[in-house]
Scaffold this active site. Structure first.
Site, short mmCIF file in Angstrom:
data_model
loop_
_atom_site.label_atom_id
_atom_site.label_comp_id
_atom_site.label_asym_id
_atom_site.label_seq_id
_atom_site.Cartn_x
_atom_site.Cartn_y
_atom_site.Cartn_z
N HIS A 26 -7.84 5.01 7.11
CA HIS A 26 -9.15 4.77 6.52
C HIS A 26 -9.32 3.27 6.33
CE1 HIS A 26 -6.48 4.81 3.00
NE2 HIS A 26 -7.36 4.00 2.43
N GLU A 61 0.00 4.63 1.82
CA GLU A 61 -0.10 5.62 2.90
C GLU A 61 0.91 5.39 4.02
OE1 GLU A 61 -4.17 5.54 0.93
OE2 GLU A 61 -2.69 4.04 1.60
N ASP A 103 0.86 -1.17 0.00
CA ASP A 103 0.00 0.00 0.00
C ASP A 103 0.90 1.23 0.00
OD1 ASP A 103 -2.33 1.49 -0.01
OD2 ASP A 103 -3.12 0.66 1.85
N HIS A 152 -1.67 1.23 6.55
CA HIS A 152 -2.13 2.30 7.42
C HIS A 152 -3.18 1.78 8.38
CE1 HIS A 152 -5.79 2.26 5.01
NE2 HIS A 152 -4.99 2.21 3.95
N GLU A 192 -8.07 -2.41 6.85
CA GLU A 192 -7.42 -3.15 5.77
C GLU A 192 -6.40 -4.15 6.31
OE1 GLU A 192 -6.09 -0.35 2.71
OE2 GLU A 192 -7.86 0.85 3.16
N HIS A 220 -2.58 -0.23 -3.74
CA HIS A 220 -3.04 1.11 -3.40
C HIS A 220 -3.92 1.69 -4.51
CE1 HIS A 220 -3.12 5.23 -1.98
NE2 HIS A 220 -2.70 5.64 -3.15
#
Length: 276
Positions: free
Chosen positions: A117, A10, A8, A105, A135, A61
């Site tokens: 998020h 972030e 990902d 994240h 996630e 991502h």
């Protein structure tokens, strides 16, 4: 040995703002270069521990088209593009020996957590068997459904803490300390990569001691809190999905975690549809 590295953005060192993680925005190109470099560090670490490992790197991502293919370590193969089976863990199967989550994240509502998020800003929370999962948890449980351990996670300190609660025997590499949703104290990218390479080698070396994450069931009771009432209306078009609790919550029963994961992915896509 078969290894899947899901990357990902972030949670990559140096990145703190949406303008650095969204295509077409300021500094996105620099962000994707940093993302690719962290993926390479983890590939190198895996191969330090297991020189003959077969490595898949899943771009996980946004559009799933962020990692620079020509700059990725040529010893790995790249999974990119969407929609696709298994979402962020595309390439995962029962023959996979270990999963590593890079640049992840914290879940929606976690704070402070950099760019926290769950799947999208339209999803407020996902609860499976009464447990709130972002996630990190969703992907660890999907791997666990197939009996595959997640042996490493990197991201900010909030993401690492979230993962440690789920898989305490795994390795975590914190590449930044969250100060707020768009602020952090970050490691220099080269230092982050050095720690990621060492952490990946350690994680592969001790994978036998990391148990796959298993959730109770079947069936699995799943609740999803959606931001928009329109998203709820669309979700109710799916057979088996019902409104529950407050007006923003939908619920369904899944036969297993793979089915739950797929339905959550579908809800994420439906939530992106705006009223005409």
């Amino acid at each position: 040995m078969n290894v899947l590295i899901s990357v990902d953005m972030e949670g990559v060192s140096g990145l703190v703002h949406p303008s650095e993680t969204n295509p077409g925005r300021q500094d996105y190109e620099r962000g994707r270069a940093l993302m690719t470099a962290e993926a390479n560090a983890v590939v190198a670490g895996v191969l330090d521990a297991e020189p003959t490992a077969d490595i898949l790197v899943a771009d996980a991502h946004g559009t799933f088209r962020n990692i620079l293919p020509d700059q990725l370590d040529r010893r790995a193969r790249l999974v990119r593009g969407k929609p696709r089976p298994m979402g962020m863990l595309a390439g995962l199967d029962a023959d996979t020996d270990a999963v590593l989550l890079v640049g992840y994240h914290a879940r929606a509502g976690a704070g402070p957590g950099v760019l926290a998020h769950t799947m999208s800003d339209d999803i407020l929370d996902v609860r499976v068997a009464g447990r709130s999962l972002g996630e990190i948890g969703l992907n660890a449980a999907l791997a666990g459904h197939l009996g595959v351990p997640v042996v490493l996670l990197s991201g900010d300190d909030a993401a690492c803490a979230e993962f440690e609660e789920l898989v305490p025997a795994a390795v975590t590499v914190a590449v930044k300390e969250a100060l707020a949703a768009a602020a952090a104290v970050t490691l220099h990218p080269e230092e982050a990569r050095a720690r990621l390479r060492a952490g990946a080698a350690e994680a592969i070396g001790r994978r036998a001691g990391v148990a796959p994450l298993a959730l109770s069931g079947p069936p699995l009771a799943v609740e999803v809190d959606l931001y928009s009432p329109v998203s709820v209306d669309l979700a109710l078009l799916i057979p088996g999905v019902a409104r529950a609790g407050g007006g923003r919550t939908v619920t369904f029963a899944a036969a297993d975690f793979a089915e739950a994961y797929r339905l959550v992915l579908l809800l994420v896509q439906l939530a992106s549809i705006k009223p005409a």
